[in-house]
Design an enzyme around this catalytic site. Structure first.
Site, mmCIF file in Angstrom:
data_model
loop_
_atom_site.group_PDB
_atom_site.id
_atom_site.type_symbol
_atom_site.label_atom_id
_atom_site.label_comp_id
_atom_site.label_asym_id
_atom_site.label_seq_id
_atom_site.Cartn_x
_atom_site.Cartn_y
_atom_site.Cartn_z
ATOM 1 N N ARG A 177 0.812 -1.229 0.000
ATOM 2 C CA ARG A 177 0.000 0.000 0.000
ATOM 3 C C ARG A 177 0.846 1.281 0.000
ATOM 4 N NH1 ARG A 177 -3.208 -2.875 3.748
ATOM 5 N NH2 ARG A 177 -4.884 -3.940 2.641
ATOM 6 N N LYS A 192 0.200 10.490 -11.863
ATOM 7 C CA LYS A 192 -0.690 9.502 -12.495
ATOM 8 C C LYS A 192 0.170 8.355 -13.014
ATOM 9 C CE LYS A 192 -4.403 12.210 -14.554
ATOM 10 N NZ LYS A 192 -4.946 12.566 -15.882
ATOM 11 N N GLU A 244 4.545 16.914 -26.391
ATOM 12 C CA GLU A 244 4.032 17.374 -25.089
ATOM 13 C C GLU A 244 4.441 18.826 -24.818
ATOM 14 O OE1 GLU A 244 1.815 15.876 -23.343
ATOM 15 O OE2 GLU A 244 1.962 13.750 -23.830
ATOM 16 N N LYS A 272 3.617 22.228 -16.016
ATOM 17 C CA LYS A 272 2.830 21.063 -15.592
ATOM 18 C C LYS A 272 2.672 21.027 -14.071
ATOM 19 C CE LYS A 272 1.679 16.313 -16.073
ATOM 20 N NZ LYS A 272 1.817 15.036 -16.727
ATOM 21 N N GLU A 301 -7.652 16.100 -10.697
ATOM 22 C CA GLU A 301 -8.323 16.366 -11.965
ATOM 23 C C GLU A 301 -9.801 16.729 -11.829
ATOM 24 O OE1 GLU A 301 -6.696 14.087 -15.221
ATOM 25 O OE2 GLU A 301 -8.562 14.277 -16.325
ATOM 26 N N ARG A 305 -6.560 20.464 -14.391
ATOM 27 C CA ARG A 305 -5.719 19.336 -14.822
ATOM 28 C C ARG A 305 -6.271 18.667 -16.079
ATOM 29 N NH1 ARG A 305 -2.292 14.914 -11.382
ATOM 30 N NH2 ARG A 305 -1.480 13.927 -13.228
ATOM 31 N N ASN A 337 -5.172 16.995 -20.960
ATOM 32 C CA ASN A 337 -5.635 15.942 -21.874
ATOM 33 C C ASN A 337 -5.797 16.451 -23.312
ATOM 34 O OD1 ASN A 337 -5.848 13.931 -19.889
ATOM 35 N ND2 ASN A 337 -7.800 14.781 -19.205
ATOM 36 N N HIS A 351 -5.309 14.194 -26.265
ATOM 37 C CA HIS A 351 -5.187 12.814 -25.788
ATOM 38 C C HIS A 351 -6.417 11.956 -26.050
ATOM 39 C CE1 HIS A 351 -1.541 14.287 -24.066
ATOM 40 N NE2 HIS A 351 -1.259 13.149 -23.468
ATOM 41 N N HIS A 375 -5.061 8.881 -27.698
ATOM 42 C CA HIS A 375 -4.970 7.563 -27.045
ATOM 43 C C HIS A 375 -5.643 6.487 -27.886
ATOM 44 C CE1 HIS A 375 -4.008 8.786 -22.631
ATOM 45 N NE2 HIS A 375 -2.935 8.618 -23.360
ATOM 46 N N HIS A 396 3.692 7.607 -28.338
ATOM 47 C CA HIS A 396 2.710 8.467 -27.678
ATOM 48 C C HIS A 396 2.674 9.888 -28.275
ATOM 49 C CE1 HIS A 396 0.193 10.020 -24.478
ATOM 50 N NE2 HIS A 396 1.073 10.981 -24.254
#
Ligand code: GLY
Length: 342
Positions: A108, A130, A172, A214, A224, A228, A232, A235, A239, A249
């Site tokens: 954890r 993330k 990016e 960022k 998010e 945030r 995207n 994306h 994606h 990517h």
């Protein structure tokens, strides 16, 4: 060396810029460090890992699976790692994503640091916490948000970075310029990749400027709920195309950004008319701006995107260069117009 501390909800993250790789050995005694890297990085930088405990996985996006995570967790158990052991991800976006996911779930949560080795990982993948793995065609379908203690920037890794990886990373950087930084957009228009690559102080300042963009977004909105989402940009279609066509990517989100710009021009209420300027900049940095694809298949993948809510997709669109906005767009509209958008 320059150290900047960023505050997240449960953790402080230190970015250590222009540091040598050996900085990682100041974080804890060697016996408490386990390096996660891929075969390509290991082969190129073998000397850096002398006398270190390493888990080395094959290179590539295909490794971003639960099976790889299970393998790494079994190795951590064999190595008797505990919650005070650091897992240190050294590599590009695949490694930073897997390292973060493993660190977040092993017992954890164990200690965790990153040494990004590509432009893409330095300005994007290593930042924000993330992480996750893909499930079939679906990118990052499973994951958590878990911050590293340290992100160590050793720019010497860029000396061995292939040109195609520089190009990948600039997608990016252009994204950041499109959504937040119009001066950066102009600076990129006035430069070339070749010129930037040959100017090391320029590369360092460009990386640090993009980390700041960022970090500013993700420290304000770690989970998010608001700004945030803007990260995207490009994306959603990106994606979908990335895994359908096995694209790098950055290449996929470059085409995704063109699609988002075309959509921005089509949506009533936005007055965006600079899609061609974005296309020109992406092409200047050798990024693809279109693709022959099976639109029906793309739409099928799009339907399962995390940003979809019933009849709507939350799409990041541009009002102008440097100013983005997340807007719900009807799935039906996307389906009917996909050929004009993509
Ligand atoms: N690790 C990438 C992000 O949090 O956006």
């Amino acid at each position: 060396m320059k150290r900047t501390e960023y505050n997240f909800s449960g953790k402080k993250v230190n970015c250590v810029f222009d540091a040598g790789f050996d900085y990682v050995f100041t974080m804890a005694q060697k016996s408490k460090l386990i390096f996660l890297t891929d075969e390509q990085v290991f082969e190129l930088h073998r000397e850096k890992f002398t006398d270190c405990t390493c888990i080395c996985i094959p290179t590539g996006e295909k490794m971003k699976t639960q099976q790889t995570v299970d393998h790494i967790i079994n190795r951590l158990i064999e190595l008797e790692a505990d919650k005070q052991t650091y897992i240190i991800g050294v590599g590009g976006g695949v490694i930073t994503d897997i390292a973060g996911y493993v660190a977040g779930i092993f017992k954890r949560g164990m200690k965790f640091a990153l040494v990004p080795t590509t432009i893409l990982a330095m300005v994007d993948a290593a930042i924000g916490g993330k992480n996750g793995v893909d499930v079939g065609y679906y990118k990052n379908m499973v994951g958590t948000i878990y911050q590293p203690e340290f992100i160590v920037y050793d720019y010497s890794f860029l000396n061995s970075l292939p040109v195609k990886e520089w190009i990948n990373g600039f997608a990016e950087i252009i994204k950041h310029a499109c959504i937040k930084d119009p001066e950066l957009f102009v600076m990129l228009e006035e430069n070339t990749l070749h010129h930037i690559q040959s100017d090391k102080p320029f590369v360092a300042s460009l990386v640090e400027r993009n980390v700041a963009i960022k970090m500013d977004i993700v420290t304000t909105d770690e989970f998010e709920k608001a700004d945030r989402k803007l990260l995207n940009f490009g994306h959603t279609f990106g994606h979908a195309l990335e895994n359908l066509h096995q694209l790098p990517h950055g290449n996929a989100i470059s085409i995704g950004m063109v699609a988002a710009c075309n959509l921005s021009e089509k949506i009533n209420g936005l007055h965006f008319d600079d899609a061609q300027r974005v296309v020109k900049l992406l092409a200047k940095y050798h990024l693809p701006v279109d693709i022959e694809t099976d639109y029906a298949k793309v739409f099928e993948v799009l339907k399962l995107d995390k940003k979809r809510e019933d009849e709507y997709m939350h799409f990041v669109l541009l009002n102008k260069i440097g100013e983005a906005e997340a807007k719900p767009v009807q799935m039906k509209f996307l389906q009917e117009n996909i050929k004009q958008i993509l």
